[in-house]
Motif scaffolding. Structure first.
Motif, PDB file in Angstrom:
ATOM      1  N   LEU A  56     -11.697  -5.235   6.842  1.00 57.30           N
ATOM      2  CA  LEU A  56     -11.290  -6.303   7.760  1.00 57.30           C
ATOM      3  C   LEU A  56      -9.807  -6.640   7.624  1.00 57.30           C
ATOM      4  N   LEU A  57      -8.992  -5.629   7.332  1.00 56.92           N
ATOM      5  CA  LEU A  57      -7.568  -5.862   7.139  1.00 56.92           C
ATOM      6  C   LEU A  57      -6.908  -6.239   8.458  1.00 56.92           C
ATOM      7  N   GLY A  58      -6.099  -7.290   8.420  1.00 55.90           N
ATOM      8  CA  GLY A  58      -5.401  -7.733   9.620  1.00 55.90           C
ATOM      9  C   GLY A  58      -3.975  -7.238   9.681  1.00 55.90           C
ATOM     10  N   ALA A  59      -3.329  -7.108   8.507  1.00 56.00           N
ATOM     11  CA  ALA A  59      -1.944  -6.637   8.460  1.00 56.00           C
ATOM     12  C   ALA A  59      -1.692  -5.989   7.108  1.00 56.00           C
ATOM     13  N   GLN A  60      -0.834  -4.967   7.121  1.00 51.03           N
ATOM     14  CA  GLN A  60      -0.531  -4.234   5.895  1.00 51.03           C
ATOM     15  C   GLN A  60       0.960  -3.946   5.809  1.00 51.03           C
ATOM     16  N   PHE A  61       1.549  -4.237   4.646  1.00 49.48           N
ATOM     17  CA  PHE A  61       2.889  -3.758   4.340  1.00 49.48           C
ATOM     18  C   PHE A  61       2.750  -2.361   3.740  1.00 49.48           C
ATOM     19  N   TRP A  62       3.242  -1.347   4.471  1.00 49.27           N
ATOM     20  CA  TRP A  62       3.247   0.023   3.977  1.00 49.27           C
ATOM     21  C   TRP A  62       4.549   0.254   3.217  1.00 49.27           C
ATOM     22  N   SER A  63       4.443   0.838   2.041  1.00 45.77           N
ATOM     23  CA  SER A  63       5.601   0.972   1.165  1.00 45.77           C
ATOM     24  C   SER A  63       6.397   2.242   1.463  1.00 45.77           C
ATOM     25  N   ARG A  80       0.410 -12.012  14.515  1.00 52.51           N
ATOM     26  CA  ARG A  80      -0.688 -12.785  15.107  1.00 52.51           C
ATOM     27  C   ARG A  80      -1.174 -12.139  16.408  1.00 52.51           C
ATOM     28  N   SER A  81      -0.248 -11.655  17.212  1.00 52.29           N
ATOM     29  CA  SER A  81      -0.617 -11.060  18.496  1.00 52.29           C
ATOM     30  C   SER A  81      -1.439  -9.791  18.298  1.00 52.29           C
ATOM     31  N   VAL A  82      -0.989  -8.910  17.397  1.00 53.41           N
ATOM     32  CA  VAL A  82      -1.705  -7.656  17.158  1.00 53.41           C
ATOM     33  C   VAL A  82      -3.074  -7.925  16.534  1.00 53.41           C
ATOM     34  N   HIS A  83      -3.152  -8.923  15.652  1.00 51.99           N
ATOM     35  CA  HIS A  83      -4.437  -9.270  15.045  1.00 51.99           C
ATOM     36  C   HIS A  83      -5.426  -9.720  16.111  1.00 51.99           C
ATOM     37  N   LYS A  84      -4.967 -10.483  17.079  1.00 54.02           N
ATOM     38  CA  LYS A  84      -5.849 -10.926  18.162  1.00 54.02           C
ATOM     39  C   LYS A  84      -6.337  -9.744  18.997  1.00 54.02           C
ATOM     40  N   GLU A  85      -5.523  -8.698  19.071  1.00 52.48           N
ATOM     41  CA  GLU A  85      -5.917  -7.511  19.816  1.00 52.48           C
ATOM     42  C   GLU A  85      -6.946  -6.672  19.069  1.00 52.48           C
ATOM     43  N   GLY A  86      -7.150  -6.964  17.774  1.00 55.45           N
ATOM     44  CA  GLY A  86      -8.117  -6.208  16.995  1.00 55.45           C
ATOM     45  C   GLY A  86      -7.541  -4.991  16.305  1.00 55.45           C
ATOM     46  N   ARG A  87      -6.199  -4.866  16.295  1.00 50.69           N
ATOM     47  CA  ARG A  87      -5.560  -3.765  15.584  1.00 50.69           C
ATOM     48  C   ARG A  87      -4.933  -4.271  14.284  1.00 50.69           C
ATOM     49  N   ILE A  88      -4.535  -3.336  13.428  1.00 54.03           N
ATOM     50  CA  ILE A  88      -3.948  -3.681  12.133  1.00 54.03           C
ATOM     51  C   ILE A  88      -2.434  -3.719  12.293  1.00 54.03           C
ATOM     52  N   ALA A  89      -1.857  -4.892  12.108  1.00 54.61           N
ATOM     53  CA  ALA A  89      -0.406  -5.048  12.177  1.00 54.61           C
ATOM     54  C   ALA A  89       0.223  -4.323  10.990  1.00 54.61           C
ATOM     55  N   ASN A 138       0.857  -1.185   0.000  1.00 51.84           N
ATOM     56  CA  ASN A 138       0.000   0.000   0.000  1.00 51.84           C
ATOM     57  C   ASN A 138       0.897   1.240   0.000  1.00 51.84           C
ATOM     58  N   ASP A 139       0.601   2.180  -0.901  1.00 49.65           N
ATOM     59  CA  ASP A 139       1.455   3.354  -1.107  1.00 49.65           C
ATOM     60  C   ASP A 139       0.957   4.606  -0.389  1.00 49.65           C
TER      61      ASP A 139
END
Length: 503
Positions: free
Chosen positions: A199-206, A250-259, A154-155
Motif C-alpha cells: 500500500l505504498l503511496g510514495a517512495q524516495f528512490w535512491s 497528493r495528486s498522484v496518490h489520489k490517482e492510485g499510483r505510487i508517487a 529504497n535502493d
C-alpha cells in the motif's frame, strides 16, 4: 396545482396526494418537511427545527427543487428527524389519529424514543479499537487510501545497475522475483506486486554512488542513476509517476499510483560543485544525503574519525539546498555534521533511513540529544529496518522496529518519526518485515497499542514527511520572494589526475 413560494414550477405531484394531506401542506405555516413532501409555503426558510437529531448534520432544507424525488426524506439515516407537529385553524382534519399527517407525529416519537434510548449510550460510550489483526489491517487499508504511506529510502536503482547494468527493456518489474539474480538475492525486496500489497503511496528512490567514485566519476554515475530512476518510472507509468512537490505527491496518490521521488545519496556525488547540486535539483532530485560513509572535502561522514563537521563550503551547500527547496538528509553523517547542519538550516531536515542510537549504538543511528534537536527543527527521523541498525546483530523482529519508533516518539514526539526502511540496500530484514509488502502489518501492530491512534499512525506513515517537505517548499518560496540569489562559493580546486587544469 400549487406554485412553490419564491418562484419555481408548479408541483403537479400535489394533486396525487391524499386530499387531507394536500390541504394540510398547503395551509400549514410551519417549516416541516412532511414525510418528504415538504411545505410549498415555507421553502424560503433555511431549515426546520431538529428536535431529536440522529447525528450532527449540516443539512439545510433545499430550495426550489423540481422533483419530489430530490427532496430530503425526514427518515433518511443521513439526515435528521424533522419537527412534524403543527396544527392550524385552517386544518379541516380533526384531532384524531386518522390523518396521514398525524402518522408523521407517531413515527417521529417512535424514532426519537429509540434514538434517546439507544443512540445516546452509543454516543457516550468509549471508543472500541479494532480487536483482531484482520480488523486492524482493514483499518490500515482505509487510512492509507486516504493518506499516503511514504518511505524515505529504497535502493532498487542500485540493484538495477548491479544486476542488469541499467538495461530496462527486458525487465518486467512485476515478475522479477521469479528471475535470477533477484529470486535468490538477499538484497532484493522490491517489485510491483509487493509494492501494491504494501500500500505504498510514495517512495524516495535512491540515486546512490559508492564512496570509491569520489574524485573520479561520481557525478557521471549519479546522473546515470537519476536517469535509470526516471526511465523505470516511465516504463511502469501505470503504477508510478515521477513527482517533485508535495502537491504532486497528493495528486498522484489520489490517482492510485505510487508517487516516485529521487534522493541523491552522498555529498561526494556533487563533485564539490554547487552547479552540480542545482543540476540535480532541476532533474528532479528532492533530497541530498550530505555524506555517505566517507568524508567529503566539506563534510564528515559516520565511518570517519574526524570531527570537523561542515566546512565553510559545506555550510554553503546547506544554504543553497534551502534556497532550492531541496530536503537535507542527515543519515550517514557524523553527529558533528548533523548538528552543524541543524544549526544552519532554516528548513526542516530528515534522517531518511536511521533508527535510535539508544537502542542500538550504530553510528548510523540518532542519539537522544540530536532527536531533541530534530524536534526543535521540525524535522523527522525515518526508521530503518536493517537488523544491524535495529538490534545491532543479525536478527530482529517487527517488535524491535516498533521499539525504535516508540523511542523516537517518546524523545522527539509523534510529529518527528517516519519510515525509511532501506529495502534493496540491506541484506538482513526483521521477521515480519521481509519486503515492501509488509508495511501494513507494522502499522496494524502499532494500532493494537492503545497509545497509538489512527491519527498517530497516518502521521508516522507519511503526513510527517509531507509536513517537512512543505516546510522546505515554504522556505524556498519565501527566499524566492526575497530574491535571494544562488550561492556562488567554490571549494579550492583539488589537483588529481582526473581533474582539469581549467576547473
Amino acid at each position: 396545482m400549487v406554485t412553490v413560494a419564491g418562484g419555481g414550477r408548479p408541483h403537479s405531484w400535489l394533486s396525487t396526494l391524499d386530499p387531507e394531506l394536500r390541504q394540510h401542506i398547503q395551509n400549514c405555516p410551519c417549516p416541516c418537511n412532511h414525510m418528504g413532501y415538504g411545505n410549498v409555503l415555507d421553502y424560503q426558510i433555511p431549515h426546520c427545527a431538529h428536535e431529536y437529531p440522529i447525528r450532527e448534520t449540516s443539512f439545510n432544507v433545499p430550495q426550489y427543487y423540481n422533483d419530489v424525488r430530490d427532496y430530503y426524506h425526514p427518515y433518511d439515516y443521513h439526515g435528521s428527524i424533522e419537527s412534524c407537529s403543527c396544527s392550524t385553524s385552517s386544518d379541516t382534519s380533526k384531532t384524531t389519529f386518522k390523518g396521514p399527517w398525524c402518522i408523521c407525529i407517531i413515527i417521529c416519537v417512535l424514532i426519537a424514543t429509540l434514538t434517546a434510548g439507544l443512540g445516546l449510550p452509543l454516543a457516550l460510550g468509549p471508543h472500541i479499537p479494532p480487536q483482531t489483526s484482520e480488523q486492524r489491517l482493514n483499518v490500515i487499508k482505509k487510512l492509507l487510501k486516504e493518506q499516503p504511506l511514504i518511505d524515505g529510502h529504497n535502493d532498487l536503482p542500485w540493484n538495477l545497475r548491479k544486476f542488469v547494468h541499467n538495461k530496462l527493456f527486458n525487465l518486467n518489474l512485476s515478475s522479477i522475483s521469479d528471475r535470477e539474480p533477484w529470486a535468490t538475492s538477499k538484497w532484493s525486496h522490491t517489485d510491483i506486486p509487493k509494492l501494491r500489497a504494501g500500500l505504498l503511496g510514495a517512495q524516495f528512490w535512491s540515486a546512490y554512488v559508492p564512496c570509491k567514485a569520489q574524485h573520479l566519476d561520481a557525478v557521471q554515475v549519479t546522473l546515470e542513476q537519476i536517469d535509470v530512476i526516471k526511465r523505470l518510472v516511465e516504463f511502469n507509468s501505470n503504477h508510478f509517476s515521477l513527482v517533485r512537490s508535495t502537491r504532486e505527491i497528493r495528486s498522484v496518490h489520489k490517482e492510485g499510483r505510487i508517487a516516485s521521488l529521487i534522493g541523491v545519496e552522498g555529498g561526494h556525488a556533487l563533485g564539490n560543485s554547487l552547479a552540480v547540486l542545482r543540476t540535480f535539483y532541476s532533474l528532479g532530485a528532492r533530497y541530498l544525503t550530505i555524506t555517505h560513509s566517507c568524508d567529503t572535502p566539506w563534510a564528515t561522514g559516520t565511518n570517519t574519525k574526524t570531527r570537523d563537521g561542515l566546512s565553510e563550503f559545506g555550510k554553503s551547500v546547506i544554504k543553497e539546498m534551502n534556497r532550492l527547496g531541496m530536503i537535507i538528509d542527515l543519515s550517514h553523517t557524523s553527529m558533528t555534521t548533523a548538528k552543524a547542519a541543524l544549526n544552519i538550516s532554516r528548513a526542516p531536515v530528515i534522517f531518511s533511513h536511521s533508527s535510535a542510537f539508544s537502542l542500538c549504538n550504530s553510528s548510523r543511528n540518532v542519539p537522544d540529544d540530536v532527536l531533541k534537536l530534530i524536534a526543535h527543527n521540525g524535522g523527522v527521523v525515518m526508521v530503518n529496518f536493517y537488523t544491524y541498525h535495529v538490534t545491532c546483530n543479525e536478527t530482529a523482529t517487527i517488535q524491535d522496529v516498533i521499539k525504535h519508533i516508540n523511542h523516537i516518539r517518546t524523545v522527539a514526539g509523534i510529529e518527528h518519526v517516519g519510515i525509511g526502511a532501506g529495502y534493496d540496500g540491506i541484506n538482513m530484514t526483521p521477521s515480519g518485515l521481509e519486503d515492501v509488502s509488509k508495511y501494513p502489518y507494522l502499522l496494524a501492530e502499532l494500532l493494537a497499542d492503545p497509545n497509538w491512534t489512527e491519527k498517530d499512525v497516518v502521521s508516522l506513515a507519511g503526513l510527517n514527511l509531507l509536513r517537512v517537505f512543505e516546510g522546505v517548499e515554504e522556505v524556498r518560496d519565501k527566499w524566492k520572494n526575497e530574491q535571494v540569489l544562488p550561492v556562488e562559493d567554490e571549494i579550492p580546486p583539488m589537483h588529481n589526475p582526473c581533474s582539469s587544469l581549467y576547473s
